[in-house]
Scaffold this active site. Structure first.
Site, PDB file in Angstrom:
ATOM      1  N   HIS A 184       0.834  -1.210   0.000  1.00 31.20           N
ATOM      2  CA  HIS A 184       0.000   0.000   0.000  1.00 31.20           C
ATOM      3  C   HIS A 184       0.864   1.254   0.000  1.00 31.20           C
ATOM      4  O   HIS A 184       0.561   2.234  -0.659  1.00 31.20           O
ATOM      5  CB  HIS A 184      -0.903   0.028   1.234  1.00 31.20           C
ATOM      6  CG  HIS A 184      -1.987  -0.982   1.182  1.00 31.20           C
ATOM      7  ND1 HIS A 184      -2.935  -0.971   0.198  1.00 31.20           N
ATOM      8  CD2 HIS A 184      -2.260  -2.043   1.958  1.00 31.20           C
ATOM      9  CE1 HIS A 184      -3.754  -1.981   0.381  1.00 31.20           C
ATOM     10  NE2 HIS A 184      -3.368  -2.655   1.437  1.00 31.20           N
ATOM     11  N   ARG A 282     -11.056   1.916  -9.977  1.00 34.21           N
ATOM     12  CA  ARG A 282     -11.286   0.944  -8.902  1.00 34.21           C
ATOM     13  C   ARG A 282     -12.520   1.405  -8.132  1.00 34.21           C
ATOM     14  O   ARG A 282     -12.477   2.459  -7.486  1.00 34.21           O
ATOM     15  CB  ARG A 282     -10.081   0.891  -7.952  1.00 34.21           C
ATOM     16  CG  ARG A 282      -8.810   0.267  -8.536  1.00 34.21           C
ATOM     17  CD  ARG A 282      -7.728   0.239  -7.485  1.00 34.21           C
ATOM     18  NE  ARG A 282      -6.602  -0.607  -7.825  1.00 34.21           N
ATOM     19  CZ  ARG A 282      -5.408  -0.159  -8.244  1.00 34.21           C
ATOM     20  NH1 ARG A 282      -5.201   1.128  -8.378  1.00 34.21           N
ATOM     21  NH2 ARG A 282      -4.448  -1.000  -8.530  1.00 34.21           N
ATOM     22  N   ARG A 318     -13.865  -0.931 -13.353  1.00 36.77           N
ATOM     23  CA  ARG A 318     -13.736  -2.310 -12.885  1.00 36.77           C
ATOM     24  C   ARG A 318     -14.840  -2.577 -11.871  1.00 36.77           C
ATOM     25  O   ARG A 318     -15.013  -1.800 -10.918  1.00 36.77           O
ATOM     26  CB  ARG A 318     -12.382  -2.531 -12.212  1.00 36.77           C
ATOM     27  CG  ARG A 318     -12.312  -3.932 -11.623  1.00 36.77           C
ATOM     28  CD  ARG A 318     -10.979  -4.255 -11.033  1.00 36.77           C
ATOM     29  NE  ARG A 318     -10.750  -3.554  -9.784  1.00 36.77           N
ATOM     30  CZ  ARG A 318      -9.589  -3.569  -9.156  1.00 36.77           C
ATOM     31  NH1 ARG A 318      -8.556  -4.208  -9.687  1.00 36.77           N
ATOM     32  NH2 ARG A 318      -9.433  -2.925  -8.027  1.00 36.77           N
ATOM     33  N   GLU A 407      -5.603 -11.659 -14.309  1.00 39.40           N
ATOM     34  CA  GLU A 407      -4.851 -11.628 -13.053  1.00 39.40           C
ATOM     35  C   GLU A 407      -4.513 -13.034 -12.583  1.00 39.40           C
ATOM     36  O   GLU A 407      -3.767 -13.213 -11.626  1.00 39.40           O
ATOM     37  CB  GLU A 407      -5.683 -10.949 -11.964  1.00 39.40           C
ATOM     38  CG  GLU A 407      -6.139  -9.562 -12.362  1.00 39.40           C
ATOM     39  CD  GLU A 407      -6.838  -8.831 -11.246  1.00 39.40           C
ATOM     40  OE1 GLU A 407      -6.196  -7.993 -10.604  1.00 39.40           O
ATOM     41  OE2 GLU A 407      -8.030  -9.102 -11.009  1.00 39.40           O
ATOM     42  N   ASN A 430      -0.161  -6.847 -10.799  1.00 35.51           N
ATOM     43  CA  ASN A 430       0.068  -7.017  -9.352  1.00 35.51           C
ATOM     44  C   ASN A 430      -0.419  -8.403  -8.932  1.00 35.51           C
ATOM     45  O   ASN A 430       0.290  -9.171  -8.289  1.00 35.51           O
ATOM     46  CB  ASN A 430      -0.699  -5.966  -8.535  1.00 35.51           C
ATOM     47  CG  ASN A 430      -0.412  -4.553  -8.983  1.00 35.51           C
ATOM     48  OD1 ASN A 430       0.609  -4.292  -9.578  1.00 35.51           O
ATOM     49  ND2 ASN A 430      -1.323  -3.635  -8.704  1.00 35.51           N
ATOM     50  N   ASP A 431      -1.662  -8.711  -9.302  1.00 37.30           N
ATOM     51  CA  ASP A 431      -2.201 -10.018  -8.933  1.00 37.30           C
ATOM     52  C   ASP A 431      -1.644 -11.126  -9.821  1.00 37.30           C
ATOM     53  O   ASP A 431      -1.431 -12.238  -9.350  1.00 37.30           O
ATOM     54  CB  ASP A 431      -3.738 -10.003  -8.988  1.00 37.30           C
ATOM     55  CG  ASP A 431      -4.316  -9.468  -7.690  1.00 37.30           C
ATOM     56  OD1 ASP A 431      -3.843  -9.896  -6.627  1.00 37.30           O
ATOM     57  OD2 ASP A 431      -5.210  -8.606  -7.741  1.00 37.30           O
ATOM     58  N   ARG A 441       1.333 -10.671  -2.549  1.00 42.34           N
ATOM     59  CA  ARG A 441       1.789  -9.360  -3.034  1.00 42.34           C
ATOM     60  C   ARG A 441       2.125  -8.389  -1.904  1.00 42.34           C
ATOM     61  O   ARG A 441       2.755  -7.361  -2.127  1.00 42.34           O
ATOM     62  CB  ARG A 441       0.745  -8.751  -3.979  1.00 42.34           C
ATOM     63  CG  ARG A 441      -0.577  -8.453  -3.305  1.00 42.34           C
ATOM     64  CD  ARG A 441      -1.645  -8.092  -4.306  1.00 42.34           C
ATOM     65  NE  ARG A 441      -1.689  -6.676  -4.575  1.00 42.34           N
ATOM     66  CZ  ARG A 441      -2.614  -6.095  -5.334  1.00 42.34           C
ATOM     67  NH1 ARG A 441      -3.529  -6.823  -5.949  1.00 42.34           N
ATOM     68  NH2 ARG A 441      -2.624  -4.806  -5.518  1.00 42.34           N
ATOM     69  N   CYS A 478      -2.773  -2.663 -16.498  1.00 41.23           N
ATOM     70  CA  CYS A 478      -3.147  -1.651 -15.510  1.00 41.23           C
ATOM     71  C   CYS A 478      -2.510  -1.917 -14.147  1.00 41.23           C
ATOM     72  O   CYS A 478      -2.829  -1.251 -13.177  1.00 41.23           O
ATOM     73  CB  CYS A 478      -4.660  -1.536 -15.381  1.00 41.23           C
ATOM     74  SG  CYS A 478      -5.423  -3.040 -14.769  1.00 41.23           S
TER      75      CYS A 478
HETATM   76  C1  PEP Z   1      -3.632  -5.684 -10.335  1.00 41.39           C
HETATM   77  O1  PEP Z   1      -3.860  -6.697  -9.657  1.00 41.39           O
HETATM   78  O2  PEP Z   1      -2.599  -5.525 -11.040  1.00 41.39           O
HETATM   79  C2  PEP Z   1      -4.591  -4.563 -10.338  1.00 41.39           C
HETATM   80  C3  PEP Z   1      -4.440  -3.527 -11.134  1.00 41.39           C
HETATM   81  O3  PEP Z   1      -5.613  -4.633  -9.457  1.00 41.39           O
HETATM   82  P1  PEP Z   1      -5.474  -4.293  -7.882  1.00 41.39           P
HETATM   83  O4  PEP Z   1      -4.092  -3.758  -7.642  1.00 41.39           O
HETATM   84  O5  PEP Z   1      -6.556  -3.321  -7.581  1.00 41.39           O
HETATM   85  O6  PEP Z   1      -5.715  -5.647  -7.273  1.00 41.39           O
HETATM   86 MG    MG Z   2      -5.864  -7.039  -8.891  1.00 42.35          MG
END
Ligand code: PEP
Ligand code: MG
Length: 557
Positions: A184, A282, A318, A407, A430-431, A441, A478
């Site tokens: 975060h 988001r 999303r 993801e 990220n996921d 993560r 993204c």
């Molecule tokens: C991701 O997982 O890359 C993503 C953009 O979604 P979030 O970070 O909101 O899980």
């Molecule tokens: Mg995600």
């Protein structure tokens, strides 16, 4: 001078005196002799000081939600019943800090018993207690120091509550001993445009007030720099910010190949400056901190605010991504042993389908009321069947452009089949990293596995991009990786059609793309894809980029 190394988490240079996040005050043993009148005066003085401090912060913060919380805390602090109850506790033998702690413990229990909105305010109540106790003890306020001059904030790690209302003008940079590049802290720093270094061992040994510099790209921190260095680093940063502010226009390579540069936002407040569009809206913000879902009208209003701000532009909404790292109490999901592998993202619709359909109805109504080009996508899609069901629901609500996030590795491996149903893909790296490498993560210790330059991740991105080219459909990215100006070249070279990131990261990525042709990006991508490790991929891409810039394209590999 001492050089420390961490992981660069938000680009840019910054320098200044370091100050640490102040810990909550420890309650000392009860004073032996208590002068009740003096203790009552101490409580009153603490209330006045804390209320004045919180009011000033509420008046000056740019974050409207944070201001509202701060004003509610002021009202709690000034509540006459609190002072009366503290007086009674003091008459019963407590000193000022214990009286406040006891009284607010009673409030806490009542909030907890009431549940709902009040239960969600408990952390604000705890923060108020810590502030009042610190004021009684003559200690600095806990949390982000409010020094009235710019500084570098250092901490073990920062919780979302610590960072609410961080002022980029005062906090020049962030250095944490723990955390990772997708934590975060890192995401918030990039959103606010604050240079940051995470996992910097030894930073907590640097004393408050010592001068230091940080480089948020390389992760290098130097403690003990001179005042001249501080001035020079900050002047350079200011010049860079001004130069970026002047950089405008759509994303494209040097030979004009378009790669849309879009914004990741959580609400209309995150739309700072001119953007081509939004690649990730988001919607969780609307659902946070609540015991009931937002009403249809409330949702329509929130979506309309964003859509109306960007007439004619693309906005990718999303649908709710709840569960795991984004717990939402109102869904009352059962406790799971492995929440990240459980009911989250689109899977929530298996248990609570009305939450999704209500959201689609609200998005459709808001889209119909504005001129924005509204696209909708679902998070955490694993199969082509799920993609088909989601896009069909979108079409039932008249939402013309429906896609999915990639993801989950299963979906990346079958991107071509997913694209038989979806109008577009957006890769959430990220996921996708988390699930490809089986690495949480949020776990800073596994930052090396979560590195987007990992060849296995690049290979999955390549297969998604190739599926998009084959189907003639857009495939964007993204996740945080899109904001890395070097990695953006790899993504463009693989055939990714749009990059979505915190608005402040866009100018650097724009500059990077503009300095390379599409063919050069393809060669850079090939070099990264062929590398055996993230380090080798970075080096290969950097060498390829440098050699190509020197006009030596033939000897790249
Ligand atoms: C991701 O997982 O890359 C993503 C953009 O979604 P979030 O970070 O909101 O899980
Ligand atoms: Mg995600």
């Amino acid at each position: 001078m001492r050089e420390l190394r961490g992981i660069g988490a938000s680009p840019g240079g910054a320098a200044g005196p370091v100050y640490r996040l102040a810990p909550p005050p420890a309650l000392p043993p009860l004073a032996q002799t208590v002068d009740p009148e003096a203790e009552k005066i101490t409580v009153r003085a603490a209330v006045v000081a804390v209320a004045a401090d919180l009011t000033r912060r509420a008046d000056t913060t740019v974050d409207a939600a944070a201001a509202e919380i701060l004003r509610a805390q002021v009202m709690m602090a000034q509540d006459e019943t609190l002072i009366d109850a503290a007086d009674i506790a003091i008459d019963d033998g407590a000193d000022a800090p214990h009286a406040i702690t006891d009284v607010l413990a009673g409030h806490r229990a009542a909030f907890e018993a009431a549940g709902g909105y009040l239960a969600e305010r408990i952390s604000d109540l705890d923060d108020l207690r810590d502030r009042l106790v610190a004021a009684c003890l003559g200690q600095p306020m806990p949390g982000v120091p409010d020094l009235g001059h710019p500084y570098l904030l250092i901490a073990r790690d920062l919780a979302p509550a610590d960072t609410a209302g961080l002022e980029p003008g005062l906090v020049l940079g962030l250095i944490t001993a723990e955390g990772g590049p997708t934590s975060h802290t890192a995401i918030l720093a990039r959103t606010l445009g604050i240079p940051a270094v995470v996992r910097c061992a030894g930073i907590l040994d640097v004393t408050d007030g010592a001068l230091a510099s940080l480089d948020g790209a390389s992760g290098v921190v130097v403690a003990g720099v001179s005042a001249e260095t501080v001035t020079a680093v900050n002047a350079e940063r200011l010049a860079e910010i001004e130069r970026r502010a002047r950089s405008q226009g759509p994303g494209r390579t040097a030979d004009g190949h378009p790669v849309a540069l879009l914004a990741n936002i959580g609400s209309v407040r995150d739309l700072t400056g001119e953007v081509e569009g939004v690649g990730l809206f988001r919607t969780e913000m609307l659902y946070l901190d609540r015991s009931d879902p937002p009403s249809y009208e409330e949702q329509v209003a929130a979506y309309r605010d964003v859509f109306a701000a960007l007439p004619g532009r693309k906005i990718v909404v999303r649908t709710l991504d709840a569960g795991a790292d984004k717990p939402l109490p109102f869904l009352r999901l059962a406790e799971e042993p492995n929440p990240a592998l459980g009911i989250r993202g689109l899977r929530v619709a298996r248990q609570a389908p009305s939450v999704l359909t209500a959201q689609l109805a609200a998005i459709a109504a808001a889209a119909a009321a504005t001129d924005a080009d509204v696209w909708v996508m679902a998070p955490m899609v694993a199969t082509a069947t799920e993609a088909a069901a989601f896009t069909e629901s979108c079409r039932e609500y008249g939402l013309a452009t429906a896609g999915v996030m990639i993801e989950v590795p299963a979906a990346a491996l079958r991107a071509d089949q997913v694209l038989c149903h979806a109008d577009f893909l957006s890769v959430g790296t990220n996921d996708l990293s988390q699930y490809t490498f089986a690495a949480d993560r949020m776990c800073g210790d596994l930052a090396d596995l979560l590195d987007p330059w990992q060849p296995a991740l690049i290979a999955l991105l390549a297969s998604c991009a190739a599926a998009g080219v084959e189907a003639g459909k857009p495939v964007g990215v993204c996740g945080e990786s899109a904001a890395d100006p070097q990695f953006a070249l790899v993504l463009a070279g693989l055939g990714i059609t749009s990059l979505s990131m915190a608005p402040r990261s866009i100018p650097t990525v724009r500059e990077s793309l503009a300095a390379h042709t599409l063919d050069e990006c393809r060669q850079i991508a090939e070099a990264a894809l062929a590398a055996p490790s993230p380090e080798a991929a970075r080096t290969a891409a950097a060498n390829a980029s440098r050699q190509l810039r020197l006009g030596d394209g033939a000897s790249v590999r």
